[in-house]
Design a protein around this motif. Structure first.
Motif, mmCIF file in Angstrom:
data_model
loop_
_atom_site.group_PDB
_atom_site.id
_atom_site.type_symbol
_atom_site.label_atom_id
_atom_site.label_comp_id
_atom_site.label_asym_id
_atom_site.label_seq_id
_atom_site.Cartn_x
_atom_site.Cartn_y
_atom_site.Cartn_z
ATOM 1 N N ARG A 12 14.289 1.183 -67.211
ATOM 2 C CA ARG A 12 12.897 1.618 -67.228
ATOM 3 C C ARG A 12 12.757 2.977 -67.910
ATOM 4 N N THR A 13 13.703 3.850 -67.668
ATOM 5 C CA THR A 13 13.680 5.166 -68.318
ATOM 6 C C THR A 13 13.860 5.025 -69.819
ATOM 7 N N ALA A 14 14.735 4.132 -70.237
ATOM 8 C CA ALA A 14 15.006 3.954 -71.665
ATOM 9 C C ALA A 14 13.763 3.495 -72.420
ATOM 10 N N ASP A 19 4.402 1.644 -65.079
ATOM 11 C CA ASP A 19 4.732 1.081 -63.783
ATOM 12 C C ASP A 19 4.052 -0.279 -63.615
ATOM 13 N N ARG A 20 4.594 -1.060 -62.672
ATOM 14 C CA ARG A 20 4.052 -2.377 -62.328
ATOM 15 C C ARG A 20 4.164 -3.384 -63.473
ATOM 16 N N HIS A 21 5.083 -3.136 -64.388
ATOM 17 C CA HIS A 21 5.416 -4.116 -65.422
ATOM 18 C C HIS A 21 6.860 -4.558 -65.216
ATOM 19 N N ARG A 22 7.216 -5.702 -65.802
ATOM 20 C CA ARG A 22 8.605 -6.137 -65.775
ATOM 21 C C ARG A 22 9.494 -5.072 -66.418
ATOM 22 N N THR A 23 10.719 -4.957 -65.919
ATOM 23 C CA THR A 23 11.644 -3.981 -66.479
ATOM 24 C C THR A 23 12.004 -4.339 -67.906
ATOM 25 N N LEU A 24 12.252 -5.601 -68.181
ATOM 26 C CA LEU A 24 12.445 -6.132 -69.530
ATOM 27 C C LEU A 24 11.475 -7.298 -69.728
ATOM 28 N N HIS A 25 11.233 -7.643 -70.972
ATOM 29 C CA HIS A 25 10.249 -8.685 -71.292
ATOM 30 C C HIS A 25 8.904 -8.362 -70.644
ATOM 31 N N ALA A 26 8.503 -7.101 -70.807
ATOM 32 C CA ALA A 26 7.295 -6.625 -70.130
ATOM 33 C C ALA A 26 6.030 -7.255 -70.683
ATOM 34 N N LYS A 27 6.013 -7.568 -71.971
ATOM 35 C CA LYS A 27 4.804 -8.100 -72.592
ATOM 36 C C LYS A 27 4.951 -9.597 -72.811
ATOM 37 N N GLY A 28 4.077 -10.369 -72.191
ATOM 38 C CA GLY A 28 4.156 -11.813 -72.356
ATOM 39 C C GLY A 28 2.904 -12.498 -71.863
ATOM 40 N N ARG A 29 2.799 -13.768 -72.179
ATOM 41 C CA ARG A 29 1.669 -14.581 -71.743
ATOM 42 C C ARG A 29 2.186 -15.904 -71.193
ATOM 43 N N PHE A 30 1.374 -16.520 -70.327
ATOM 44 C CA PHE A 30 1.754 -17.739 -69.624
ATOM 45 C C PHE A 30 1.028 -18.950 -70.213
ATOM 46 N N TYR A 31 1.718 -20.085 -70.162
ATOM 47 C CA TYR A 31 1.169 -21.309 -70.746
ATOM 48 C C TYR A 31 1.518 -22.507 -69.871
ATOM 49 N N ALA A 32 0.681 -23.532 -69.961
ATOM 50 C CA ALA A 32 0.892 -24.764 -69.193
ATOM 51 C C ALA A 32 1.355 -25.874 -70.110
ATOM 52 N N GLY A 33 2.272 -26.690 -69.597
ATOM 53 C CA GLY A 33 2.764 -27.810 -70.391
ATOM 54 C C GLY A 33 3.457 -28.834 -69.523
ATOM 55 N N GLY A 66 10.957 -3.338 -72.797
ATOM 56 C CA GLY A 66 10.437 -2.983 -71.487
ATOM 57 C C GLY A 66 9.137 -2.213 -71.503
ATOM 58 N N ASN A 67 8.481 -2.131 -72.659
ATOM 59 C CA ASN A 67 7.200 -1.431 -72.744
ATOM 60 C C ASN A 67 6.170 -2.402 -73.309
ATOM 61 N N ALA A 68 5.218 -2.796 -72.467
ATOM 62 C CA ALA A 68 4.223 -3.794 -72.860
ATOM 63 C C ALA A 68 3.219 -3.256 -73.870
ATOM 64 N N ASP A 69 3.213 -1.948 -74.122
ATOM 65 C CA ASP A 69 2.269 -1.373 -75.069
ATOM 66 C C ASP A 69 2.766 -1.407 -76.508
ATOM 67 N N GLY A 284 15.230 -8.661 -58.048
ATOM 68 C CA GLY A 284 14.701 -8.267 -56.749
ATOM 69 C C GLY A 284 14.303 -6.802 -56.736
ATOM 70 N N GLU A 285 15.107 -5.960 -57.356
ATOM 71 C CA GLU A 285 14.764 -4.533 -57.458
ATOM 72 C C GLU A 285 13.526 -4.337 -58.329
ATOM 73 N N SER A 286 13.454 -5.069 -59.422
ATOM 74 C CA SER A 286 12.328 -4.922 -60.347
ATOM 75 C C SER A 286 11.022 -5.412 -59.729
ATOM 76 N N ILE A 287 11.056 -6.557 -59.045
ATOM 77 C CA ILE A 287 9.821 -7.087 -58.467
ATOM 78 C C ILE A 287 9.313 -6.171 -57.370
ATOM 79 N N GLY A 288 10.214 -5.529 -56.647
ATOM 80 C CA GLY A 288 9.795 -4.574 -55.632
ATOM 81 C C GLY A 288 9.007 -3.435 -56.217
ATOM 82 N N ARG A 289 9.376 -2.986 -57.401
ATOM 83 C CA ARG A 289 8.663 -1.892 -58.050
ATOM 84 C C ARG A 289 7.336 -2.373 -58.628
ATOM 85 N N ARG A 290 7.293 -3.609 -59.094
ATOM 86 C CA ARG A 290 6.063 -4.142 -59.687
ATOM 87 C C ARG A 290 4.981 -4.362 -58.644
ATOM 88 N N THR A 291 5.378 -4.707 -57.434
ATOM 89 C CA THR A 291 4.384 -5.068 -56.440
ATOM 90 C C THR A 291 4.154 -3.970 -55.423
#
Length: 291
Positions: A12-14, A19-33, A66-69, A284-291
């Protein structure tokens, strides 16, 4: 082994992501299939989603950073995570990336490599100190794993871990997956997409035209292929078409939905791959920080 808390903090520092984003793969979108398995897959595996009937899937395409911006035009490895939703209410996940090989079996080395890769001036020095990692990294560069991709629909994605498939008689076959696109340069859309979220915009326009399809191929382990190492190169492995993923529509944001490569169902077993076993600890560590 590096503590998950330390690993997540360093990553996250790198990247300096919000905050409240995934540690890696922070930027993404969801799809149904849907996913529909082939008869060959049903012979190899007894898991419910391999019986040939279509099952729902949730797909997340993402940038690896790790940066969604960060805008989509920046060269990056891309990800394709798939959650298979089985008829009995259970689910199982696969996480693919555009890099065909993983460079290390050591989580600490992966963290150090990620940190070093963000500085192009010092990264060659890192490779000199870690010559074992050079081959997989060069393979990724050669395959254009980290480029400014035109679309999420065009590259192949590689879930790097092996899994044991059990058939109806309990016989195990070790397999690795590859998500191979059916999209080509020849069927690209006529319009161009240049904004910071251009990959998402391109996918929206592409899906308005019709579904996006990936073939799910298996590499079947043979002699000399190590299923317990993400670094193992399975040259000459037999390939089997296991099914097709057909993506039809974008979904609203599903966060904090987690894709966990150790989430398996009856008929699928985990290997002893140390990277695979480490990932849920870090998640588990990452989701704790996101939520």
């Amino acid at each position: 082994m590096i503590e998950p808390k330390v690993a997540v903090e360093r990553l996250r520092t790198a990247f300096g992501g919000p905050d409240r984003h995934r540690t890696l793969h922070a930027k993404g979108r969801f799809y149904a299939g849907t996913f529909t398995a082939t008869a060959e897959a049903a012979e190899l595996g007894r898991a419910l989603h391999l019986n040939g009937e279509p099952v729902p899937v949730v797909v997340r395409w993402s940038n690896a950073g790790g940066n969604a911006d960060v805008p989509d035009k920046k060269p990056d490895i891309r990800g394709m995570a798939v959650k298979f939703q089985l008829p009995d209410g259970s689910s199982t996940d696969l996480l693919g990336q555009t890099s065909p090989r993983f460079p290390t079996d050591d989580p600490a080395e992966f963290v150090a490599m990620t940190e070093a890769s963000l500085n192009q001036l010092t990264f060659p020095l890192f490779l000199l100190r870690h010559p074992r990692m050079a081959g997989p990294i060069i393979a990724g560069l050669t395959s254009k794993a980290a480029v400014s991709h035109h679309s999420f629909a065009e590259p192949a994605y590689y879930p790097i871990h092996a899994y044991g498939w059990l058939d109806a008689e309990g016989r195990r076959t070790w397999v690795r997956y590859v998500f191979k696109p059916t999209a080509t340069k020849a069927d690209r859309l006529s319009q161009s997409f240049d904004g910071p979220d251009r990959l998402g915009a391109e996918m929206a326009a592409r899906l308005a035209r019709g579904p996006v399809t990936f073939e799910v191929w298996l590499q079947v382990a043979g002699e000399g292929h190590d299923p317990h190492s993400a670094v193992s190169d399975w040259k000459g492995a037999r390939e089997v078409l296991a099914g097709r993923i057909v993506v039809m529509a974008e979904l609203p944001d599903q966060d904090p939905l987690v894709f966990d490569p150790t989430r398996v169902v009856d008929g699928i077993e985990l290997s002893d791959d140390p990277i695979l076993r480490y990932r849920p600890l870090a998640y588990g560590e990452s989701i704790g920080r996101r939520t």
